[in-house]
Structures are given as structure tokens and as C-alpha cells.
Design a protein around this motif. Sequence first.
Motif, PDB file in Angstrom:
ATOM      1  N   VAL A  74       0.848  -1.204   0.000  1.00  0.00           N
ATOM      2  CA  VAL A  74       0.000   0.000   0.000  1.00  0.00           C
ATOM      3  C   VAL A  74       0.878   1.246   0.000  1.00  0.00           C
ATOM      4  CG1 VAL A  74      -1.644   1.339   1.345  1.00  0.00           C
ATOM      5  CG2 VAL A  74      -1.918  -1.115   1.113  1.00  0.00           C
ATOM      6  N   VAL A  75       1.900   1.200   0.846  1.00  0.00           N
ATOM      7  CA  VAL A  75       2.774   2.368   0.942  1.00  0.00           C
ATOM      8  C   VAL A  75       3.477   2.611  -0.389  1.00  0.00           C
ATOM      9  CG1 VAL A  75       4.866   3.237   2.036  1.00  0.00           C
ATOM     10  CG2 VAL A  75       3.085   2.212   3.423  1.00  0.00           C
ATOM     11  N   ASN A  76       3.982   1.522  -0.987  1.00  0.00           N
ATOM     12  CA  ASN A  76       4.665   1.672  -2.266  1.00  0.00           C
ATOM     13  C   ASN A  76       3.740   2.180  -3.351  1.00  0.00           C
ATOM     14  OD1 ASN A  76       7.169   0.988  -1.391  1.00  0.00           O
ATOM     15  ND2 ASN A  76       6.966  -1.184  -1.905  1.00  0.00           N
ATOM     16  N   TRP A  77       2.499   1.710  -3.296  1.00  0.00           N
ATOM     17  CA  TRP A  77       1.521   2.164  -4.290  1.00  0.00           C
ATOM     18  C   TRP A  77       1.314   3.674  -4.148  1.00  0.00           C
ATOM     19  CZ3 TRP A  77      -3.510   4.132  -3.555  1.00  0.00           C
ATOM     20  CH2 TRP A  77      -4.287   4.229  -4.726  1.00  0.00           C
ATOM     21  N   GLY A  78       1.246   4.102  -2.924  1.00  0.00           N
ATOM     22  CA  GLY A  78       1.086   5.533  -2.687  1.00  0.00           C
ATOM     23  C   GLY A  78       2.307   6.321  -3.128  1.00  0.00           C
ATOM     24  N   ARG A  79       3.460   5.805  -2.782  1.00  0.00           N
ATOM     25  CA  ARG A  79       4.702   6.502  -3.132  1.00  0.00           C
ATOM     26  C   ARG A  79       4.864   6.637  -4.636  1.00  0.00           C
ATOM     27  NH1 ARG A  79       8.601   3.397   0.877  1.00  0.00           N
ATOM     28  NH2 ARG A  79       8.486   4.880   2.598  1.00  0.00           N
ATOM     29  N   LYS A  80       4.548   5.521  -5.286  1.00  0.00           N
ATOM     30  CA  LYS A  80       4.752   5.456  -6.727  1.00  0.00           C
ATOM     31  C   LYS A  80       3.925   6.516  -7.443  1.00  0.00           C
ATOM     32  CE  LYS A  80       3.064   2.341 -10.254  1.00  0.00           C
ATOM     33  NZ  LYS A  80       1.699   1.968 -10.353  1.00  0.00           N
ATOM     34  N   ASN A  81       2.728   6.716  -6.982  1.00  0.00           N
ATOM     35  CA  ASN A  81       1.846   7.612  -7.701  1.00  0.00           C
ATOM     36  C   ASN A  81       1.872   9.044  -7.187  1.00  0.00           C
ATOM     37  OD1 ASN A  81       0.736   5.790  -9.650  1.00  0.00           O
ATOM     38  ND2 ASN A  81      -0.205   4.756  -7.915  1.00  0.00           N
ATOM     39  N   SER A  82       2.738   9.307  -6.254  1.00  0.00           N
ATOM     40  CA  SER A  82       2.827  10.692  -5.794  1.00  0.00           C
ATOM     41  C   SER A  82       4.274  11.080  -5.584  1.00  0.00           C
ATOM     42  CB  SER A  82       2.037  10.874  -4.501  1.00  0.00           C
ATOM     43  OG  SER A  82       2.592  10.057  -3.502  1.00  0.00           O
ATOM     44  N   LEU A  83       5.063  10.855  -6.609  1.00  0.00           N
ATOM     45  CA  LEU A  83       6.457  11.285  -6.518  1.00  0.00           C
ATOM     46  C   LEU A  83       6.513  12.808  -6.547  1.00  0.00           C
ATOM     47  CD1 LEU A  83       8.239   8.830  -8.945  1.00  0.00           C
ATOM     48  CD2 LEU A  83       8.673   9.066  -6.510  1.00  0.00           C
ATOM     49  N   TRP A  84       7.323  13.360  -5.658  1.00  0.00           N
ATOM     50  CA  TRP A  84       7.518  14.805  -5.660  1.00  0.00           C
ATOM     51  C   TRP A  84       8.938  15.064  -6.158  1.00  0.00           C
ATOM     52  CZ3 TRP A  84       5.018  17.998  -1.180  1.00  0.00           C
ATOM     53  CH2 TRP A  84       3.636  17.741  -1.171  1.00  0.00           C
ATOM     54  N   PRO A  85       9.066  15.497  -7.399  1.00  0.00           N
ATOM     55  CA  PRO A  85      10.417  15.674  -7.921  1.00  0.00           C
ATOM     56  C   PRO A  85      11.052  16.978  -7.447  1.00  0.00           C
ATOM     57  CG  PRO A  85       8.790  15.470  -9.684  1.00  0.00           C
ATOM     58  CD  PRO A  85       8.067  15.770  -8.430  1.00  0.00           C
TER      59      PRO A  85
END
Lengths: 398, 182, 170
Positions: free
Chosen positions: C25-36
Motif C-alpha cells: 500500500v505504501v509503495n503504491w502511494g509513493r509510486k503515484n505521488s512522486l515529488w520531484p
Amino acid sequence: MQGGLERATGEKMVLNFGPQHPATHGTLRIVLELDGESVLKATPHAGYLHTGFEKLGEHLDYNQYIVVTDRMNYLSPLSNNFGYVLAVEQLLGIEVTKRCQYIRILMAELSRLADHLLWLGTAALDLGAFSVFLYSFREREKLYSIFEKTTGARLTTSYTRVGGVFRDLYDGCEEDVRQFVTNFPKALKETHTLLTKNRIWMDRTKGVGAISADDAISYGLTGPCLRATGVAHDIRKAEPYSSYDEVTFDVPVGTNGDAYDRYLVRMEEMIQSCGIVTQVLDNMPDGSVNLEDNKITMPDKSDAYGHIEGLIHHFKIVMDGHGVQPPIGEHYCATESPNGELGFYIVSDGSGTAYRIRIRPPSFLHFQALPHMLEGGMVSDTVAVLGSLNVIAGELDR
Amino acid sequence: MSEENQVEEQPKPLILQKLEANHADALLAHDETRGTVVVVVRKEQAYAVLEYLKTDPELAYTFLVDVTAVDNSQMESELMQFDYARFMVVYQLYSYQGQCRARVKVPVHESDLNIPSVTSLWQGANWLERETYDMFGINFEGHPDLRRILMPDDFEGHPLRKDYPLRGRGERERFNFDKQNV
Amino acid sequence: MGLDFVGQGAGETDGNIITTTIDKVVNWGRKNSLWPMPFGTACCAIEMMATLASKFDLSRFGSEAIRFSPRQSDLLIVSGRISIKMMPVLKRIYDQMPDPKWVISMGACASCGGVFDTYTLIQGVDQFIPVDVYIPGCPPRPEDLIDGVLQVQQKIASGASPKGVEAVYE
């Protein structure tokens, strides 16, 4: 006089603006000494993008170096290509064909549009006008597609060659460019309605970063920054190169030399560039784009593959020590790049590699004048002034 | 040293006439290439000549386009001239009034790398001279702030000298983050 | 994502419960909300701007929240050439980013020095900071940068650690 606590105690604060700051678009650094919100002293630092272009010029041959000039002012690579090969050609004492001259003007003016568009988008973005950024990139993408079809690359074009250009315009180029310059003034009008009489934009740029004409000359400002102070100097008019004397255009000038005037001058320059592009297309001569000189330009591909002479000429051009070899001597050639006077000073020792290449970058001198424009102003003006100068780090540090 | 045997069919450029009248002892050589007058000037009088070119109302070379240098140590023909002066400091000038360019060159010997600064004449000379100092090690006397500009402060050597290798002396690999003052 | 629907029988929870691991779940969230954090220095930065602007629109891939503060971002995009004067700044910015963090080296200059084999240019930032994804090109097209961001997303989804974390535990 506003009296903040800091001002009362006389306490100074040092603020490091950059090298990584959204408004520096690259790698500029300014150390600001602040008293409250007013700037007491500004010290710009350069060199964070120093790449060794001039040293590299002593190791690459004349045609190879064109690739390096792309990466100098990456907002308008075609202007750099143009300025550089013009210097080499003048050193060689040759003049390219009429059609080639016109194509180079066409590309240089389109890249002036591209440069000013990116400047407009980012300068407005820094002051909070995000829509302008999107609008100007919409137009810039159209230019990108023209550049890509002509040169094969969006950004690093390497289009010119000593004695000509890489290839002729593609079929349908004229229609694409005409369509662009017809629609462009309308698109620019959108930006005018967003910014020119916008209260916030005017408040943040009018009277900000002003410099007088005498100071501008003393600091060596050129291009739109100089013209904004009221000096109507344009190298395209003063020392016309490459058939610029055959097109008519106006040189827009400002009066106050502030950020707002620099904005207006650049906006008007874009319209003038559109006019030049139309004239060039109307009068585009026919004929070859490359000089018929086997010691300078590459032979036709079919010639290189089909005939032994062509193959030999091709081979000799690309071989070390057999290609383009200007006579012993030196030459300084200045062109009007979108940012100002872009000069190449080339010293030749008669070999295929330059003995010394010196690039006279407009941004270097513009950035130097920054303290003059900032000191005594507010800290928030820094972004407005920096944006209006359009300092390109690649050109600044080389 | 001066090239007196030059036969001038066309009238001499104004700048040369005036320099010969007022600063004849400073001139080492002169030339006119591709529309630009080039004068080589003795180092001692370089400041005076540049000041004259700037302030003379008829010449009015008010715009200092560029200051740079050339290291002639690998160019035999150039090095032989002017008593083996290794460096040539080059000033590019432009006159808005006459719409013409001029180039002033000053030979600088390796044994004495000092040359007077022109920052008091043109504010723009400041960074240009700093860059020349950084890249060639030429010392501009009277410069208000002669520091390195493009290279880091702790950098050793002068990259545009001919004896400095293109790939450096290992500065880009030997890298000590602790030493750097960020 | 490895989700399993449970509660096949009758009742309120019917089909409304999913089981997964926290990591996923955490990775799914991270993946779709990268802050460059865009560390743009040269030509590549212009293409990066083009990627963010109207035509290519990076926000379609969940990475539009550009943060110029390293402390708020988890993806460092190094775009452009890095000189020896700039490298300490880049290193410091990388160190300031909170873990987990990913690094994209955009373009030839950042990855290997590109055409500039000169005294002042770092020949590849991976000598000094760990790089997860390299994007070739001089400069890469906006599509290439988008692809690079998608590669980082895939890497996150697969549960692989960022290069920076691996380097610590090695």
C-alpha cells in the motif's frame, strides 16, 4: 521610512540566493546582504556551470565545435551556431550562398522567438503568473517541431556548417513557418492582455532594476537590456551581416531601462522577428545551400557514395589536418543573439583546430550589472530583475 | 618593431592617425584586418591609450566589448614577436558614435604578469579582468576585487594556459567534500 | 498490487474488504505521488521545463508537485552538466532529502560527462551520489524523461530499495 526591528538595530542578514533556486533557472548564485527587506549589497557569483568551452575549442576542429556552441545558450542554439560559423567564415574570407544566408536568418529569427518565449514564460512564472508559462510553451512547442523537422533535433540543433548548413529546408517548411508567424501575433496578444496592463505585473516590474543608458554602456550591456535604456543599437542594423541589410525591421527601444521596459522591448522584438521571417520567406532565393568548394564543405552524399572524387573530398574534409583550415590570423565577429552581442574571437595558427576561441557572452556582462540594479531595492525585486535580464548560465559560465 | 613600411593607398583610419599623433611612443605595431583596426601597445602606456580611446570626443570608444588573453607559448610566429611575450591581453572596443570596432593588444611577459586594470574606465571590465586572471593568471593591478570567478577558490592553476591539460590534473576525480565550502 | 478480495459470504463486508501488505500500500502511494526536486542546470533543464509544460504535462503521471526544496521531495532529477564547483551543492541537496529517495540522472552530461571531457566537469554524478535511473540523450526528449519517471515508479512498485539505501547497507 519604514522602521523594522532589524533596521533599528542595524542588524544585517545574509541571504544566499541560489545556486539552486527556482528563479535562477540554472546555477546562478547571489549573496544578498539585507537590512530588513531592503537589499544593502548584492554579490553575484558565477562559475557553477563552467564547462571549459574555450579550452575545448583548442582541441576540436572547426566543424566539430559547432556541436559545443549548441550547448552554450541552450535557449537559442541556432543563433550560436550562426554566430560561430560566421566568425569562421569571415576568418576564411568566404561568403556563403544567398539561399544559405536567408535560411540562416530565418532560423536565427525563429530561435529569437523561441528564446524570448521561454524568457517570457519563466520570467512570468517567477512572478507568479503560471498561465503565461503554459501559453508560451504552447507556442514554443510549435517552434520545436519546425526545428526538429529542419535540423533533426529539438534543442541541440547543430544546424550550420562552415560554408553552409547541414541540409536544405524540408518540403512544407514554408507553409509551417508561415502558419506559425500568422498565428503567433494573436497568441502574443493573449499574453499582452494577461500581463501588459496587469496591475500586479506593472507594480512588480515598473521602476524595478532601472539602469541609465550611460551606466548600461559602461557595464557593457547589449541587446534588449541596452535597448530598454533608450540606446537604439542593434548589430543587425549597425553592422549588417549575412543579408540582414536586405530585410527591414524596427529596433524597439525603451525609456526607463527597468524590468518593465525590458519586457516591452522583448515583446516588440518578437513581432519584428515575425516580420523578418515573412520577408525572408517572400524573397527566399533558389539555389544551393552549400558553397561549391570541396576544401570547405562536404560533397553531396550521392557524390561521396558514387564517385571516387566525392569520396576523396569527403575523406579529406573529415580527416584531421585536412579539413577547414583558416589562414594564420585572428578575427572577432559579433552577432546580435537574442540576449545581446554574442562575439567569437578566433585565433588561428593555420591548422585545422583553432589556436584560441574566445566567446564574448552577453549574459556574463548582464549578470555583472545585477548589483547596480538590485542595491537599494527590495529583496522580492531580485526575482523580477533576474528574470528580466534573462541570464543563461550556460552562456554565463561557458 | 612598428611596421613603418606599410604603404597606405586608402586614407589611414582616424584612430591610427590620432594615436600616432598623441601616443606614438606607445605603439608597437598596428594592422587593419577585416575592417577592424588592431593596435599593439606597450604595457606601460596601455592604460593611457585605452583612456584616450575612450575619452577622445572624435573616437569615443565608449563600449568595452571584451577583455581576454591569448597564451602564445605554442604559437612560434607570435611568440617571436614583441620579445617573447608569452601572453597577449586583448581588449575589444566599440564606438557607438563611429559604429566601428578596434582591438588593442598588450604583450605581457611571463616574468612580470602585472598589467594596469581598466576598471576605473569601464565598470564592465571588472568581471572580464577577473576571468582573465582566473584563466591565465594575469594580475590586473588596481583591480578592486581580483578573485577567481569561474573556478572554485581553492583551485590551483590557470586552465586556459597552454600547459594546462584539457582533462585537468585530476581535480574532477580527487574530490574532497569536506574541504569545499558550500 | 497483490490485492485479495475477502468476504465472499453474505453480510455487510461482502466484497468490501481487501487484504494486502502495508508495504504494498505504501509503495503504491509513493509510486503515484512522486515529488520531484528538479536540479536543472543546463540544456536538459529546458527539456525538463518542456516536460512539465502544456504539451507533455508530467502531471498525468502523478509527478506534478515540483518542489524546489529538497526537504519536501523524494525524487531528485539531475538534469544538466555538473561542474566541480557545483558538485558539493548537489551532494548537499541529495543529503538533505528525506529517505526513501530516488535519483534520475537525466542526459549524457549528468550520466557520464557527455561531450564535455574537460577539466571542470564531473564525469558522471554516480561517482558521488547513487543513481537509480539513467536517461540517455543530449538532451533527452520529454518522452524520455516521462519514461524515466515511469521506470522509477516501476522500481518502487516492485518493492526494490533505492540505490541510496542499498549503498548504506552494503
